[in-house]
Design a protein around this motif. Structure first.
Motif, mmCIF file in Angstrom:
data_model
loop_
_atom_site.group_PDB
_atom_site.id
_atom_site.type_symbol
_atom_site.label_atom_id
_atom_site.label_comp_id
_atom_site.label_asym_id
_atom_site.label_seq_id
_atom_site.Cartn_x
_atom_site.Cartn_y
_atom_site.Cartn_z
ATOM 1 N N THR A 366 43.007 -72.633 -22.403
ATOM 2 C CA THR A 366 43.650 -71.803 -23.424
ATOM 3 C C THR A 366 43.838 -72.554 -24.733
ATOM 4 O O THR A 366 43.514 -72.031 -25.813
ATOM 5 C CB THR A 366 45.001 -71.276 -22.912
ATOM 6 O OG1 THR A 366 44.817 -70.654 -21.649
ATOM 7 C CG2 THR A 366 45.584 -70.280 -23.888
ATOM 8 N N ALA A 369 40.564 -73.199 -26.599
ATOM 9 C CA ALA A 369 40.051 -71.933 -27.124
ATOM 10 C C ALA A 369 40.787 -71.541 -28.402
ATOM 11 O O ALA A 369 40.173 -71.092 -29.381
ATOM 12 C CB ALA A 369 40.187 -70.836 -26.070
ATOM 13 N N LYS A 370 42.097 -71.717 -28.415
ATOM 14 C CA LYS A 370 42.872 -71.378 -29.609
ATOM 15 C C LYS A 370 42.579 -72.341 -30.756
ATOM 16 O O LYS A 370 42.429 -71.919 -31.914
ATOM 17 C CB LYS A 370 44.370 -71.396 -29.274
ATOM 18 C CG LYS A 370 44.811 -70.242 -28.392
ATOM 19 C CD LYS A 370 46.305 -70.306 -28.095
ATOM 20 C CE LYS A 370 46.766 -69.092 -27.286
ATOM 21 N NZ LYS A 370 48.217 -69.157 -26.972
ATOM 22 N N HIS A 375 39.730 -67.964 -28.868
ATOM 23 C CA HIS A 375 40.687 -67.152 -28.115
ATOM 24 C C HIS A 375 40.866 -65.797 -28.799
ATOM 25 O O HIS A 375 40.932 -65.739 -30.026
ATOM 26 C CB HIS A 375 42.031 -67.895 -28.047
ATOM 27 C CG HIS A 375 42.993 -67.346 -27.058
ATOM 28 N ND1 HIS A 375 43.934 -66.408 -27.402
ATOM 29 C CD2 HIS A 375 43.162 -67.584 -25.731
ATOM 30 C CE1 HIS A 375 44.654 -66.105 -26.341
ATOM 31 N NE2 HIS A 375 44.210 -66.807 -25.309
ATOM 32 N N PRO A 376 40.946 -64.680 -28.059
ATOM 33 C CA PRO A 376 40.999 -64.558 -26.594
ATOM 34 C C PRO A 376 39.659 -64.278 -25.923
ATOM 35 O O PRO A 376 39.647 -63.949 -24.751
ATOM 36 C CB PRO A 376 41.947 -63.369 -26.412
ATOM 37 C CG PRO A 376 41.607 -62.484 -27.579
ATOM 38 C CD PRO A 376 41.296 -63.410 -28.724
ATOM 39 N N GLY A 379 39.094 -68.683 -22.755
ATOM 40 C CA GLY A 379 40.390 -69.274 -22.466
ATOM 41 C C GLY A 379 41.413 -68.303 -21.922
ATOM 42 O O GLY A 379 42.598 -68.628 -21.847
#
Length: 482
Positions: A366, A369-370, A375-376, A379
């Protein structure tokens, strides 16, 4: 969307779904490479294939923001096929690959060479462009050409790319800040390390601990502090790679508190080894930055738990075994494979109670990914996300053996480590690339660039009227502020 009337490509039932916040029994339906729905087994649509995941945990596939696949230029160490095969076997569904190849990924032409090499990938990928002293005129072109982020070598490592001056770094930050991409930093101060290594060599030090002595924690602390100041001044987004010392956490925390957009990673070898490894493993443990004393290891674990350290990466850096085992530490290549072993090693720490499984999802998937604008779509296990999944058996026991690794660099400091917890199946955009602990061979070429989905937040520029381009008239401040 009326999922009951939609024929899914795949439904995975009977497992435990794990997010960065919680876990629950449930099922996942996949259609056209993306997650169609998440819910109870009985709520799933009809599907062309159903997979029983009873006894397994469904995790978002790991995103390794720090790998070296050595192609072009050093394919005897690794190439894109073998490196991404190792990733697939390790539950890693997306990798970000570094630019210190031959040629370095510092020009648009070199980027095209790297993109052709990456066409063999089993998993999705982002490519780093190089930020160096002599390629500032290439940075805009590299962004247009599709790099996902940039890498700045503040300290030397494999490839011996010259570290840019602080002046060049500042101008590079100014340019890249306009595009909003993140700049990842090998945060060690080159001049201190070069000075100390010359002194150590002159004193006849060739032993493994000489490498640690040449790179004390201050080289990283100074570099992180300096980079954070440049990022604060320009509005650039930065990422501190391979945090190896507790000392780096103070400037990292302070920069975050000041509002600098900075993230940081550490690696399993810094969490699981200390200075005793130099006696046990000799030159095999040589890596940049070095594995440090035990008190740093304790501080890093605290940084992982309190969120100062945002993510886990591997610095996967394979070499031929003959390049690693040397009597003279200065001639041993730095680094070792990691992308295949990271998940098993960290799940072992989950089983030992050092972090929760949701913590691991945050650190391995997560958060990266951010940080890198995925994201989203990645992640997360939510409708609309890419169906990138690692199906994990938390009770599976294995022993790490270099000869079994899929990387060409079949030498690892983790040789003989007993792990508890392992990825059993890996899916990238709904397709199995590893199934039942076996690589799906015909998945080579399935990987895609993350450029198709990457979306970074809008740039937040600062001091635009004082950038190098503004003061020289090559990029007017008024235009920069638009």
């Amino acid at each position: 969307m009326e999922t009951g009337k939609t024929l899914a490509d795949l439904v995975i039932t009977g497992g435990t779904i794990v997010t960065d916040q919680t876990s629950f029994r449930g099922a996942v339906a996949v259609k056209d490479g993306r997650i169609l729905t998440v819910g109870a087994d009985e709520s799933m649509p009809a599907a062309r294939e159903t997979f029983d995941a009873a006894g397994l945990h469904l995790l978002p596939g790991a995103i390794d923001a720090h790998v070296h696949f050595r192609e072009p230029g050093y394919t005897h160490k690794e190439d894109w096929r073998t490196g991404t095969a190792a990733a697939a076997m390790g539950g890693v569904t997306t990798v970000f690959e570094m630019p210190n190849t031959d040629p370095p990924t510092g020009t648009v032409e070199a980027l095209r060479i790297k993109q052709r090499a990456a066409a063999k990938a089993h998993v999705d990928y982002g490519l780093y462009g190089l930020l160096a002293e002599d390629n500032l005129d290439q940075l805009d072109g590299l962004v247009a050409g599709g790099v996902a982020a940039f890498k700045c070598f503040m300290g030397n490592t494999f490839g011996n790319l010259p570290s840019p001056s602080t002046g060049a770094m500042l101008e590079g930050f100014e340019i890249i800040a306009r595009h909003g991409l993140r700049i990842s930093l090998h945060a060690e101060t080159a001049s201190i390390m070069a000075w100390r290594q010359r002194k150590l060599m002159a004193a006849g030090r060739r032993d493994p601990l000489a490498h640690l002595a040449s790179r004390p924690a201050v080289v990283a602390t100074e570099a992180v502090s300096r980079a954070a100041i440049l990022a604060e001044w320009t509005g650039a987004r930065i990422h501190v790679l391979h945090i190896s010392s507790g000392d780096e956490l103070r400037p990292l925390r302070e920069a975050k508190a000041r509002g600098v957009d900075v993230t940081g990673e550490t690696c399993p070898h810094y969490l699981l080894f200390d200075e005793r490894a130099y006696d046990d493993l000799g030159s095999i443990i040589r890596v940049n930055p070095p594995v440090r004393e035990q008190h740093h290891q304790r501080a890093l674990w605290e940084g992982v738990r309190d969120g100062t350290i945002d993510m886990i990466a591997t610095d996967h850096a394979p070499h031929d075994p003959a390049e690693k085992v040397r009597d003279d530490i200065w001639t041993a290549d730095c680094g070792f494979p990691g992308v295949e072993t990271q998940m098993a090693l960290m799940l072992t720490q989950v089983n030992a109670g050092r972090l929760s499984l949701s913590d691991y999802v945050r650190l391995s998937s997560t958060a990266p990914a951010k940080a890198f604008g995925l994201h989203p779509r990645k992640g997360a296990i939510v409708p609309g996300a890419d169906a990138d999944l690692a199906l994990v058996d938390m009770a599976r026991r294995e022993t790490i053996r270099a000869e079994a690794l899929h990387s060409r660099g079949r030498i690892t400091p983790f040789e003989g480590f007993e792990t508890v917890g392992a990825p059993m199946h890996t899916l990238v955009r709904g397709r199995f690339v590893m199934r039942g602990r076996r690589l799906v061979e015909d998945s080579t070429g399935w990987g895609q660039s993350v450029g198709r989905i990457q979306s970074m937040p809008e740039p937040r520029l600062r001091h635009v009227e004082e950038t190098t381009a503004a003061i020289t008239g090559t990029f007017p401040a008024a235009r920069a502020a638009e």
